[in-house]
Scaffold this motif. Structure first.
Motif, PDB file in Angstrom:
ATOM      1  N   SER A 125      27.162  48.956  72.408  1.00 34.22           N
ATOM      2  CA  SER A 125      27.722  49.153  71.059  1.00 34.22           C
ATOM      3  C   SER A 125      26.861  50.085  70.223  1.00 34.22           C
ATOM      4  O   SER A 125      27.365  50.787  69.345  1.00 34.22           O
ATOM      5  CB  SER A 125      27.817  47.809  70.331  1.00 34.22           C
ATOM      6  OG  SER A 125      28.685  46.955  71.005  1.00 34.22           O
ATOM      7  N   SER A 126      25.568  50.105  70.514  1.00 36.17           N
ATOM      8  CA  SER A 126      24.640  50.915  69.722  1.00 36.17           C
ATOM      9  C   SER A 126      24.717  52.410  70.041  1.00 36.17           C
ATOM     10  O   SER A 126      24.102  53.211  69.343  1.00 36.17           O
ATOM     11  CB  SER A 126      23.211  50.428  69.955  1.00 36.17           C
ATOM     12  OG  SER A 126      22.870  50.561  71.322  1.00 36.17           O
ATOM     13  N   LYS A 127      25.450  52.779  71.102  1.00 33.77           N
ATOM     14  CA  LYS A 127      25.544  54.183  71.506  1.00 33.77           C
ATOM     15  C   LYS A 127      27.014  54.573  71.697  1.00 33.77           C
ATOM     16  O   LYS A 127      27.476  54.775  72.825  1.00 33.77           O
ATOM     17  CB  LYS A 127      24.775  54.413  72.808  1.00 33.77           C
ATOM     18  CG  LYS A 127      23.301  54.063  72.732  1.00 33.77           C
ATOM     19  CD  LYS A 127      22.643  54.194  74.099  1.00 33.77           C
ATOM     20  CE  LYS A 127      21.197  53.748  74.049  1.00 33.77           C
ATOM     21  NZ  LYS A 127      20.581  53.721  75.391  1.00 33.77           N
ATOM     22  N   PRO A 128      27.768  54.679  70.607  1.00 40.70           N
ATOM     23  CA  PRO A 128      29.211  54.916  70.736  1.00 40.70           C
ATOM     24  C   PRO A 128      29.568  56.243  71.414  1.00 40.70           C
ATOM     25  O   PRO A 128      30.580  56.339  72.094  1.00 40.70           O
ATOM     26  CB  PRO A 128      29.728  54.880  69.298  1.00 40.70           C
ATOM     27  CG  PRO A 128      28.535  55.040  68.438  1.00 40.70           C
ATOM     28  CD  PRO A 128      27.351  54.566  69.208  1.00 40.70           C
ATOM     29  N   SER A 129      28.739  57.259  71.264  1.00 43.96           N
ATOM     30  CA  SER A 129      29.093  58.562  71.854  1.00 43.96           C
ATOM     31  C   SER A 129      29.025  58.533  73.383  1.00 43.96           C
ATOM     32  O   SER A 129      29.736  59.290  74.047  1.00 43.96           O
ATOM     33  CB  SER A 129      28.191  59.675  71.312  1.00 43.96           C
ATOM     34  OG  SER A 129      26.867  59.475  71.734  1.00 43.96           O
TER      35      SER A 129
ATOM     36  N   MET B  44      29.793  46.567  74.246  1.00 45.75           N
ATOM     37  CA  MET B  44      29.127  45.256  74.226  1.00 45.75           C
ATOM     38  C   MET B  44      27.773  45.388  73.543  1.00 45.75           C
ATOM     39  O   MET B  44      27.041  46.345  73.803  1.00 45.75           O
ATOM     40  CB  MET B  44      28.931  44.733  75.654  1.00 45.75           C
ATOM     41  CG  MET B  44      30.214  44.438  76.378  1.00 45.75           C
ATOM     42  SD  MET B  44      29.930  43.729  78.024  1.00 45.75           S
ATOM     43  CE  MET B  44      29.796  41.996  77.593  1.00 45.75           C
ATOM     44  N   ASP B  45      27.437  44.418  72.702  1.00 49.62           N
ATOM     45  CA  ASP B  45      26.160  44.444  71.988  1.00 49.62           C
ATOM     46  C   ASP B  45      24.963  44.320  72.918  1.00 49.62           C
ATOM     47  O   ASP B  45      23.917  44.895  72.675  1.00 49.62           O
ATOM     48  CB  ASP B  45      26.112  43.306  70.963  1.00 49.62           C
ATOM     49  CG  ASP B  45      27.095  43.518  69.821  1.00 49.62           C
ATOM     50  OD1 ASP B  45      27.496  44.680  69.592  1.00 49.62           O
ATOM     51  OD2 ASP B  45      27.480  42.522  69.185  1.00 49.62           O
ATOM     52  N   LYS B  46      25.110  43.556  73.994  1.00 49.66           N
ATOM     53  CA  LYS B  46      23.975  43.249  74.878  1.00 49.66           C
ATOM     54  C   LYS B  46      23.527  44.412  75.752  1.00 49.66           C
ATOM     55  O   LYS B  46      22.439  44.371  76.304  1.00 49.66           O
ATOM     56  CB  LYS B  46      24.355  42.109  75.817  1.00 49.66           C
ATOM     57  CG  LYS B  46      24.675  40.832  75.144  1.00 49.66           C
ATOM     58  CD  LYS B  46      25.137  39.809  76.160  1.00 49.66           C
ATOM     59  CE  LYS B  46      25.573  38.558  75.420  1.00 49.66           C
ATOM     60  NZ  LYS B  46      26.317  37.657  76.250  1.00 49.66           N
ATOM     61  N   LEU B  47      24.364  45.395  75.923  1.00 45.32           N
ATOM     62  CA  LEU B  47      24.062  46.450  76.894  1.00 45.32           C
ATOM     63  C   LEU B  47      23.154  47.526  76.313  1.00 45.32           C
ATOM     64  O   LEU B  47      23.219  47.843  75.132  1.00 45.32           O
ATOM     65  CB  LEU B  47      25.358  47.104  77.378  1.00 45.32           C
ATOM     66  CG  LEU B  47      26.351  46.196  78.102  1.00 45.32           C
ATOM     67  CD1 LEU B  47      27.572  46.994  78.534  1.00 45.32           C
ATOM     68  CD2 LEU B  47      25.705  45.525  79.291  1.00 45.32           C
ATOM     69  N   SER B  48      22.345  48.111  77.192  1.00 47.63           N
ATOM     70  CA  SER B  48      21.527  49.257  76.801  1.00 47.63           C
ATOM     71  C   SER B  48      21.960  50.515  77.556  1.00 47.63           C
ATOM     72  O   SER B  48      21.504  51.610  77.250  1.00 47.63           O
ATOM     73  CB  SER B  48      20.052  48.967  77.065  1.00 47.63           C
ATOM     74  OG  SER B  48      19.845  48.698  78.433  1.00 47.63           O
TER      75      SER B  48
ATOM     76  N   THR C 170      33.232  39.272  78.471  1.00 53.99           N
ATOM     77  CA  THR C 170      33.657  40.556  79.041  1.00 53.99           C
ATOM     78  C   THR C 170      35.175  40.665  79.013  1.00 53.99           C
ATOM     79  O   THR C 170      35.725  41.675  78.565  1.00 53.99           O
ATOM     80  CB  THR C 170      33.115  40.704  80.482  1.00 53.99           C
ATOM     81  OG1 THR C 170      31.692  40.544  80.465  1.00 53.99           O
ATOM     82  CG2 THR C 170      33.476  42.055  81.072  1.00 53.99           C
ATOM     83  N   PHE C 171      35.849  39.621  79.461  1.00 50.57           N
ATOM     84  CA  PHE C 171      37.312  39.631  79.450  1.00 50.57           C
ATOM     85  C   PHE C 171      37.843  39.715  78.024  1.00 50.57           C
ATOM     86  O   PHE C 171      38.768  40.477  77.736  1.00 50.57           O
ATOM     87  CB  PHE C 171      37.870  38.391  80.151  1.00 50.57           C
ATOM     88  CG  PHE C 171      39.368  38.279  80.057  1.00 50.57           C
ATOM     89  CD1 PHE C 171      40.196  39.264  80.579  1.00 50.57           C
ATOM     90  CD2 PHE C 171      39.958  37.185  79.436  1.00 50.57           C
ATOM     91  CE1 PHE C 171      41.576  39.171  80.481  1.00 50.57           C
ATOM     92  CE2 PHE C 171      41.332  37.076  79.337  1.00 50.57           C
ATOM     93  CZ  PHE C 171      42.146  38.079  79.861  1.00 50.57           C
ATOM     94  N   SER C 172      37.251  38.952  77.131  1.00 49.35           N
ATOM     95  CA  SER C 172      37.706  38.942  75.740  1.00 49.35           C
ATOM     96  C   SER C 172      37.620  40.337  75.107  1.00 49.35           C
ATOM     97  O   SER C 172      38.547  40.782  74.420  1.00 49.35           O
ATOM     98  CB  SER C 172      36.858  37.940  74.953  1.00 49.35           C
ATOM     99  OG  SER C 172      37.236  37.929  73.620  1.00 49.35           O
ATOM    100  N   LEU C 173      36.524  41.040  75.364  1.00 47.53           N
ATOM    101  CA  LEU C 173      36.353  42.387  74.791  1.00 47.53           C
ATOM    102  C   LEU C 173      37.340  43.386  75.420  1.00 47.53           C
ATOM    103  O   LEU C 173      37.929  44.211  74.710  1.00 47.53           O
ATOM    104  CB  LEU C 173      34.916  42.862  74.994  1.00 47.53           C
ATOM    105  CG  LEU C 173      33.858  42.117  74.170  1.00 47.53           C
ATOM    106  CD1 LEU C 173      32.458  42.468  74.654  1.00 47.53           C
ATOM    107  CD2 LEU C 173      34.021  42.423  72.688  1.00 47.53           C
TER     108      LEU C 173
END
Length: 156
Positions: free
Chosen positions: A107-111, A70-74, A44-47
């Motif tokens: 990350s999958s939902k940039p908007s 983040m890739d892991k988040l929905s 989290t800090f790195s991103l």
């Protein structure tokens, strides 16, 4: 996509954190939001740090909006933090920041991140709201202030 309110994705509120330097503060915020949401604090800090190095997220007027994908988040995760003292967060107006709205987005939902950032920036244009949040006594007061501001904006 569902039309969400900002207050519904705030999962962490921490007032008057003690830090004196941009990345020290960002690390403390990342650790708290990661802990509360079962995320890896280092990742989290790195991103958040990588995004900050790309360009400051300080919007001026004591407010900054650190964010990352983040890739892991929905879904969105948000956290509001205040620091005991204003700190230099690299704002273009040269003013320090004391209120931080951290947003983590899938990350999958940039908007969804762009829409959230736009809504948050609109809410935090209000100088009186920022003063009230800096002086808030607890998490419930902060959430209530944001809900009230969202209602006011919805009616206008």
């Amino acid at each position: 996509m569902k039309d969400y309110t900002i207050s519904e994705f705030i999962k962490t509120v921490d007032l008057n954190i003690e830090c004196s330097e941009k990345f020290e503060c960002l690390k403390k915020m990342a650790e708290k939001i990661a802990q509360k949401n079962n995320l890896d604090p280092s990742e989290t800090f790195s991103l958040l740090k990588a995004r900050e190095k790309f360009g400051s997220t300080a919007l001026g007027g004591l407010f900054a909006l650190p964010h990352a994908k983040m890739d892991k988040l929905s879904s969105l995760i948000g956290g509001i933090f205040t620091t005991k003292e204003p700190i230099d967060f690299g704002s273009l107006d040269g003013m320090p920041s004391q209120i931080f709205f951290v947003v983590l987005a899938p990350s999958s939902k940039p908007s969804i991140l762009l829409k959230a950032v736009a809504k948050i920036a609109k809410i935090f244009k209000d100088t009186h709201l920022k003063d009230k949040i800096i002086n808030a006594k607890d998490e419930n007061e902060v959430i209530q202030l944001i809900k009230e501001k969202e209602e006011t904006l919805k009616k206008s």
